[in-house]
Design a protein around this motif. Structure first.
Motif, PDB file in Angstrom:
ATOM      1  N   GLN A  12      -6.926  -3.370  -2.994  1.00 20.01           N
ATOM      2  CA  GLN A  12      -5.637  -2.965  -2.442  1.00 20.01           C
ATOM      3  C   GLN A  12      -4.770  -4.165  -2.096  1.00 20.01           C
ATOM      4  O   GLN A  12      -3.549  -4.097  -2.184  1.00 20.01           O
ATOM      5  CB  GLN A  12      -5.832  -2.070  -1.214  1.00 20.01           C
ATOM      6  CG  GLN A  12      -6.422  -2.777   0.001  1.00 20.01           C
ATOM      7  CD  GLN A  12      -6.389  -1.903   1.234  1.00 20.01           C
ATOM      8  OE1 GLN A  12      -5.581  -0.991   1.324  1.00 20.01           O
ATOM      9  NE2 GLN A  12      -7.277  -2.174   2.173  1.00 20.01           N
ATOM     10  N   HIS A  65      -0.613  -0.846  -4.966  1.00 14.71           N
ATOM     11  CA  HIS A  65      -0.971   0.541  -5.291  1.00 14.71           C
ATOM     12  C   HIS A  65      -0.350   1.015  -6.599  1.00 14.71           C
ATOM     13  O   HIS A  65      -0.676   2.091  -7.087  1.00 14.71           O
ATOM     14  CB  HIS A  65      -0.556   1.475  -4.151  1.00 14.71           C
ATOM     15  CG  HIS A  65       0.830   2.046  -4.289  1.00 14.71           C
ATOM     16  ND1 HIS A  65       1.960   1.300  -4.019  1.00 14.71           N
ATOM     17  CD2 HIS A  65       1.267   3.259  -4.705  1.00 14.71           C
ATOM     18  CE1 HIS A  65       3.019   2.049  -4.247  1.00 14.71           C
ATOM     19  NE2 HIS A  65       2.647   3.225  -4.661  1.00 14.71           N
ATOM     20  N   ASN A  66       0.561   0.195  -7.207  1.00 11.64           N
ATOM     21  CA  ASN A  66       1.230   0.674  -8.408  1.00 11.64           C
ATOM     22  C   ASN A  66       1.619  -0.512  -9.298  1.00 11.64           C
ATOM     23  O   ASN A  66       2.700  -1.082  -9.167  1.00 11.64           O
ATOM     24  CB  ASN A  66       2.469   1.488  -8.024  1.00 11.64           C
ATOM     25  CG  ASN A  66       3.017   2.306  -9.177  1.00 11.64           C
ATOM     26  OD1 ASN A  66       3.056   1.839 -10.309  1.00 11.64           O
ATOM     27  ND2 ASN A  66       3.448   3.515  -8.894  1.00 11.64           N
ATOM     28  N   LYS A  78       0.841  -1.201   0.000  1.00 11.33           N
ATOM     29  CA  LYS A  78       0.000   0.000   0.000  1.00 11.33           C
ATOM     30  C   LYS A  78       0.872   1.245   0.000  1.00 11.33           C
ATOM     31  O   LYS A  78       2.029   1.222   0.436  1.00 11.33           O
ATOM     32  CB  LYS A  78      -0.946  -0.028   1.203  1.00 11.33           C
ATOM     33  CG  LYS A  78      -1.970  -1.161   1.142  1.00 11.33           C
ATOM     34  CD  LYS A  78      -2.991  -1.080   2.246  1.00 11.33           C
ATOM     35  CE  LYS A  78      -2.421  -1.500   3.587  1.00 11.33           C
ATOM     36  NZ  LYS A  78      -2.104  -2.940   3.643  1.00 11.33           N
ATOM     37  N   SER A  79       0.309   2.333  -0.459  1.00  7.14           N
ATOM     38  CA  SER A  79       1.093   3.558  -0.649  1.00  7.14           C
ATOM     39  C   SER A  79       1.685   4.081   0.649  1.00  7.14           C
ATOM     40  O   SER A  79       2.721   4.744   0.633  1.00  7.14           O
ATOM     41  CB  SER A  79       0.224   4.641  -1.299  1.00  7.14           C
ATOM     42  OG  SER A  79      -0.895   4.943  -0.479  1.00  7.14           O
ATOM     43  N   SER A 113       4.935  10.072   3.762  1.00  5.00           N
ATOM     44  CA  SER A 113       4.695   9.224   2.610  1.00  5.00           C
ATOM     45  C   SER A 113       5.838   9.334   1.599  1.00  5.00           C
ATOM     46  O   SER A 113       6.471  10.373   1.457  1.00  5.00           O
ATOM     47  CB  SER A 113       3.372   9.626   1.947  1.00  5.00           C
ATOM     48  OG  SER A 113       3.151   8.894   0.771  1.00  5.00           O
ATOM     49  N   VAL A 135       5.445   2.409   1.358  1.00  2.00           N
ATOM     50  CA  VAL A 135       6.448   2.341   0.292  1.00  2.00           C
ATOM     51  C   VAL A 135       7.846   2.670   0.813  1.00  2.00           C
ATOM     52  O   VAL A 135       8.812   1.966   0.517  1.00  2.00           O
ATOM     53  CB  VAL A 135       6.069   3.274  -0.870  1.00  2.00           C
ATOM     54  CG1 VAL A 135       7.189   3.336  -1.898  1.00  2.00           C
ATOM     55  CG2 VAL A 135       4.784   2.805  -1.531  1.00  2.00           C
TER      56      VAL A 135
END
Length: 588
Positions: A274, A279-280, A100-101, A492, A104
């Motif tokens: 999710q 997330h990417n 998840k973001s 973040s 990271v």
């Protein structure tokens, strides 16, 4: 002729093999290599007896050419070692895209520390445990001895083997992602790099290992075939990851079966997405392709030589390519049939599972069989991944399904599909392809799978159980729900929030990222309070409201007041409400 004078070979290293074979340039035709093979019975306490009589000048020319070939071998290993280390970039992108973001930075940090911690530990202890001195009186089949801090000065070998050790530790970080504490991460990385992984290396790849094909007298037939490390690297990393995932437990709401999840389609869709896609997805694809690229150093580089080995290295590159392609296509079709979508993360893991599977057998199977190995490896991964889901064992990167299960199948495939002709072509000793039957080779590889699985489960199980008992294995629920990056890394990793949010039409027409409203920065003022950008027509009278806001701020004596504050505050409140609504969707 005393070989010790040339600093390339000595009696101790020569006696490790029944036949010593190497290539040298022909002194009469520099475009031709001559194969030279010497039986160990022809060795005395000094060197080779009466091999080649030449005058001093010719002898110097010949061994000078041989020295060039030796340096080419060293260069090949260095380049392939660098490719293997570059795989760390692939792992980093793959894991960063899957989590998840809010986690990271944490996964990026752990991947960088894998390389840093692994380097120091493998230098101090790991390489000694993995290899050690073969001629030491204490040399044994279980563990290497007496080469701490690379006393042997075998820098070329250390560099290549260190890159492999870093890979084994990185596999684990994916299995325990998003809930393992940094303190626990440091401790398990040290244990894997210093003990769990190097011991298995010694068993399989050293000259004295109890199941090594390079041992002249192994304990099980002629030794096991694991050319580039399906068991040594991937099974060790995968099973360590499995133990970590079990002792850590699943991530928050990973297997949520509550009434909230069942009754809210919006909640369920967001929750599943999710965990399924991360997330990417672009990061996952880039990471997979980089890993595929680095795998050519991993597999082809395991020839450990360039002179006389390029045909083998080329074959290994072909089998590696075909297996990866077959694995990706297989998971693509499987996901379409059973999940009703063209599922990119599944394709990525199918490619990786096939690469893991072909790692052991890449030198001993034909190109056509490599497709079969990759195909079955992808099926093994897909089944194992779904089984883990059924058992509610949370493995964010499917590390066990890809590396643990793919590694097991890879070792078995080497024993199952490795023919005498291919085993001989791969450079293994006659004992392995002439004196050992097909069934005996498979039985040896099966033994290796069982022993490595047991060794890793016992050691990693005790390690993670101890960390949990000490209360340092898992982060708090609060940290997990809000994201590790905020608590441990200052914020973040990627901030996609808008710097300015302006909905009033006059503000939108005058705002620029390079000037403050009404101050004429980046443009000029016409004296009437209206700003004119260079090359842009004059703003109309409808910008007067925003200018009056700024004038009022100046008259009040507070020139630091931003005329957008009132509008931004309102918009940010709206954003906060939206974020709170999204949090409620996830039950946060």
């Amino acid at each position: 002729m005393d070989l010790e004078l040339y600093g390339k070979l000595d009696l101790v290293s020569l006696k490790q093999q029944t036949m010593l074979c190497f290539y040298g340039l022909n002194i009469t035709d520099p475009t031709v290599y001559d194969l030279i093979c010497i039986d160990r019975s022809e060795l005395d306490t000094v060197g080779v007896i009466d091999y080649y009589e030449t005058d001093e000048e010719t002898n110097e020319d010949y061994w000078g050419s041989f020295g060039i070939g030796y340096d080419m071998d060293q260069l090949w290993v260095l380049i392939c070692g660098a490719l293997v280390f570059f795989m760390q970039t692939g792992f980093t992108l793959l894991e960063a895209g899957t989590v998840k973001s809010g986690n990271v930075q944490n996964i990026l940090f752990k991947n960088m520390m894998d390389a840093c911690i692994g380097s120091i530990i493998f230098y101090m202890v790991g390489y000694c445990v993995a290899y050690g001195y073969d001629d030491s009186p204490d040399a044994n089949g279980f563990i290497g001895v007496e080469d701490i801090l690379i006393e042997s000065k075998d820098y070329n070998s250390w560099f290549f083997q260190w890159a492999f050790a870093a890979t084994a530790a990185t596999i684990v970080s994916g299995a325990v992602a998003e809930r393992c504490s940094i303190e626990a991460y440091f401790l398990y990385t040290i244990a894997i790099s210093a003990w769990i992984y190097p011991v298995v290396v010694h068993w399989v790849w050293s000259n004295t290992g109890w199941i090594s094909p390079f041992n002249t007298d192994p304990d099980v037939y002629a030794g096991a075939i694991d050319f580039a490390g399906s068991a040594v690297v991937h099974m060790v990393g995968g099973f360590c990851g499995l133990c970590g995932a079990i002792w850590l437990g699943p991530r928050f709401r990973r297997f949520d079966r509550s009434s909230t999840a069942a009754s809210s389609s919006k909640y369920l869709e967001a929750l599943i997405h999710q965990f399924e896609f991360g997330h990417n997805v672009p990061f996952q694809v880039l990471g997979t392709l980089i890993l595929w690229f680095g795998w050519y150093g991993f597999n082809a580089g395991s020839t450990l030589a360039a002179n006389g080995a390029m045909d083998l290295a080329s074959k290994v590159a072909v089998t590696t390519t075909l297996a990866a392609a077959a694995g990706g296509l297989t998971c693509c079709v499987m996901a379409r049939i059973f999940q009703h979508k063209w599922h990119i993360p599944r394709v990525c893991n199918g490619i990786l599972a096939a690469l893991v599977s072909i790692t052991a057998s890449c030198a001993v199977v034909s190109p056509g069989v490599a497709i079969v190995v990759g195909f079955i490896g992808a099926l093994v991964y897909y089944g194992a991944s779904n089984l883990m889901e059924k058992l509610e064992i949370d493995d964010p990167l499917d590390a066990f399904a890809v590396h643990g299960c793919g590694g097991m199948w890879g070792v078995l495939s080497a024993g199952l599909f490795g023919t005498d002709e291919n085993v001989r072509f791969a450079g293994y000793s006659e004992a392995l392809w002439r004196d050992t039957s097909h069934g005996e080779r498979f039985a040896t590889n099966l033994c290796l799978v069982v022993v490595v699985a047991l060794w890793t489960i016992v050691n990693a199980g005790v390690l993670f159980a101890t960390l949990r008992y000490l209360g340092i294995l898992r982060i708090s629920e609060e940290m997990e729900r809000s994201g590790i990056d905020v608590h441990e890394h200052g914020g973040s990793a990627v901030n996609m929030s808008k710097s300015y949010i302006a909905r009033h039409h006059s503000i939108k027409r005058t705002i620029s990222p390079f000037k403050k409203l009404g101050l004429g920065i980046g443009g000029s003022s016409n004296g009437s309070g209206r700003t004119i950008d260079s090359g842009v027509e004059e703003i109309g009278d409808d910008s007067q409201d925003s200018h009056e806001i700024h004038e009022q701020a100046l008259k009040s004596g507070n020139s630091n007041i931003n005329p957008l504050d009132d509008i931004l505050e309102e918009d940010l409140d709206d954003d906060d409400d939206q974020e709170e609504e999204e949090d409620n969707v996830f039950g946060l």
